[in-house]
Motif scaffolding. Structure first.
Motif, PDB file in Angstrom:
ATOM      1  N   UNK A  43       0.825  -1.203   0.000  1.00 24.86           N
ATOM      2  CA  UNK A  43       0.000   0.000   0.000  1.00 24.86           C
ATOM      3  C   UNK A  43       0.858   1.251   0.000  1.00 24.86           C
ATOM      4  N   UNK A  44       0.490   2.258  -0.794  1.00 25.18           N
ATOM      5  CA  UNK A  44       1.110   3.571  -0.583  1.00 25.18           C
ATOM      6  C   UNK A  44       0.756   4.016   0.843  1.00 25.18           C
ATOM      7  N   UNK A  45       1.592   4.826   1.441  1.00 26.38           N
ATOM      8  CA  UNK A  45       1.349   5.251   2.824  1.00 26.38           C
ATOM      9  C   UNK A  45      -0.038   5.848   3.024  1.00 26.38           C
ATOM     10  N   UNK A  46      -0.495   6.686   2.094  1.00 26.93           N
ATOM     11  CA  UNK A  46      -1.796   7.341   2.254  1.00 26.93           C
ATOM     12  C   UNK A  46      -2.932   6.319   2.261  1.00 26.93           C
ATOM     13  N   UNK A  47      -2.851   5.314   1.427  1.00 24.52           N
ATOM     14  CA  UNK A  47      -3.891   4.288   1.390  1.00 24.52           C
ATOM     15  C   UNK A  47      -3.861   3.452   2.666  1.00 24.52           C
ATOM     16  N   UNK A  48      -2.670   3.148   3.156  1.00 25.97           N
ATOM     17  CA  UNK A  48      -2.568   2.393   4.404  1.00 25.97           C
ATOM     18  C   UNK A  48      -3.169   3.204   5.553  1.00 25.97           C
ATOM     19  N   UNK A  49      -2.943   4.508   5.566  1.00 26.27           N
ATOM     20  CA  UNK A  49      -3.530   5.370   6.599  1.00 26.27           C
ATOM     21  C   UNK A  49      -5.058   5.358   6.513  1.00 26.27           C
ATOM     22  N   UNK A  50      -5.606   5.342   5.300  1.00 28.06           N
ATOM     23  CA  UNK A  50      -7.064   5.287   5.119  1.00 28.06           C
ATOM     24  C   UNK A  50      -7.621   3.994   5.715  1.00 28.06           C
ATOM     25  N   UNK A  51      -6.944   2.883   5.458  1.00 27.60           N
ATOM     26  CA  UNK A  51      -7.378   1.592   5.995  1.00 27.60           C
ATOM     27  C   UNK A  51      -7.247   1.583   7.518  1.00 27.60           C
ATOM     28  N   UNK A  52      -6.156   2.156   8.008  1.00 23.09           N
ATOM     29  CA  UNK A  52      -5.943   2.246   9.454  1.00 23.09           C
ATOM     30  C   UNK A  52      -7.085   3.006  10.115  1.00 23.09           C
ATOM     31  N   UNK A  53      -7.489   4.122   9.525  1.00 22.61           N
ATOM     32  CA  UNK A  53      -8.597   4.907  10.081  1.00 22.61           C
ATOM     33  C   UNK A  53      -9.895   4.113  10.053  1.00 22.61           C
ATOM     34  N   UNK A  54     -10.147   3.380   8.982  1.00 21.73           N
ATOM     35  CA  UNK A  54     -11.366   2.575   8.902  1.00 21.73           C
ATOM     36  C   UNK A  54     -11.371   1.501   9.991  1.00 21.73           C
TER      37      UNK A  54
END
Length: 143
Positions: A43-54
Motif C-alpha cells: 500500500x502507498x502510505x496514504x492508502x494504508x492510513x485510510x485503511x488504518x482509520x477505517x
C-alpha cells in the motif's frame, strides 16, 4: 490506480524492484503486509492510513475486527524504496507468501500484490471461470 502484471525477481538479499511505472508514486514510502491467499499487499502510505482509520472506527468488541487487525498490523512493515527503486521484503513476509525468487507483482486497484510466480499462475488459472461467472454479481448492469 495500480494495474497490470509484472514479472520480477527477488535478489539474494530479499530485495525486489518496484515496477518502474509506480516507483515515483511509492518513493515516499509504502507498507507491506500479509494479504489473502498467501500474497503480500503493498500500500502507498496514504492508502494504508485510510485503511488504518477505517479499522480504528471498527468496534474492538467484535472478535473478527480484533483478529483481522492483529494479523494485518503485526505483519506489516513500512519501507522506503532505495535509489534504484528496490524494496526489502522482510523474511517473515517472504516466508508467508512463499517467495523465493520469481515473483508476480500485480496491480489490484489501490494496492499492489506480490505473489510467488507459480502460485499466481495457479490462482489465476483456478479463477478464470469464476471471473466470467461473477461479473454480473460483482458489477450488475455495468459490464
Amino acid at each position: 490506480m495500480f494495474l497490470g502484471t509484472h514479472t520480477l525477481r527477488l535478489d539474494d538479499k530479499g530485495r525486489l524492484f518496484l515496477p518502474a511505472k509506480y516507483r515515483e508514486e511509492l518513493s515516499g514510502g509504502l507498507v507491506i503486509t500479509k494479504g489473502q491467499e498467501r500474497c503480500l499487499y503493498v500500500f502507498p502510505e496514504a492508502e494504508f492510513q485510510r485503511i488504518t482509520e477505517a479499522l480504528r472506527t471498527a468496534p474492538v468488541t467484535a472478535k473478527a475486527v480484533r483478529d483481522y487487525s492483529r494479523v494485518f498490523f503485526a505483519g506489516a512493515s513500512d519501507e522506503v524504496p532505495d535509489k534504484q527503486g528496490r524494496i526489502t521484503i522482510p523474511q517473515a513476509l517472504r516466508s508467508y507468501a512463499g517467495l523465493t525468487r520469481d515473483c508476480a507483482v500485480i496491480g489490484a486497484n489501490t494496492r499492489l500484490e506480490i505473489w510467488d510466480a507459480t502460485a499466481w499462475e495457479t490462482y489465476l488459472a483456478d479463477q478464470e471461470q469464476q471471473f466470467s461467472d461473477l461479473s454480473e454479481e460483482v458489477l450488475p448492469g455495468i459490464l
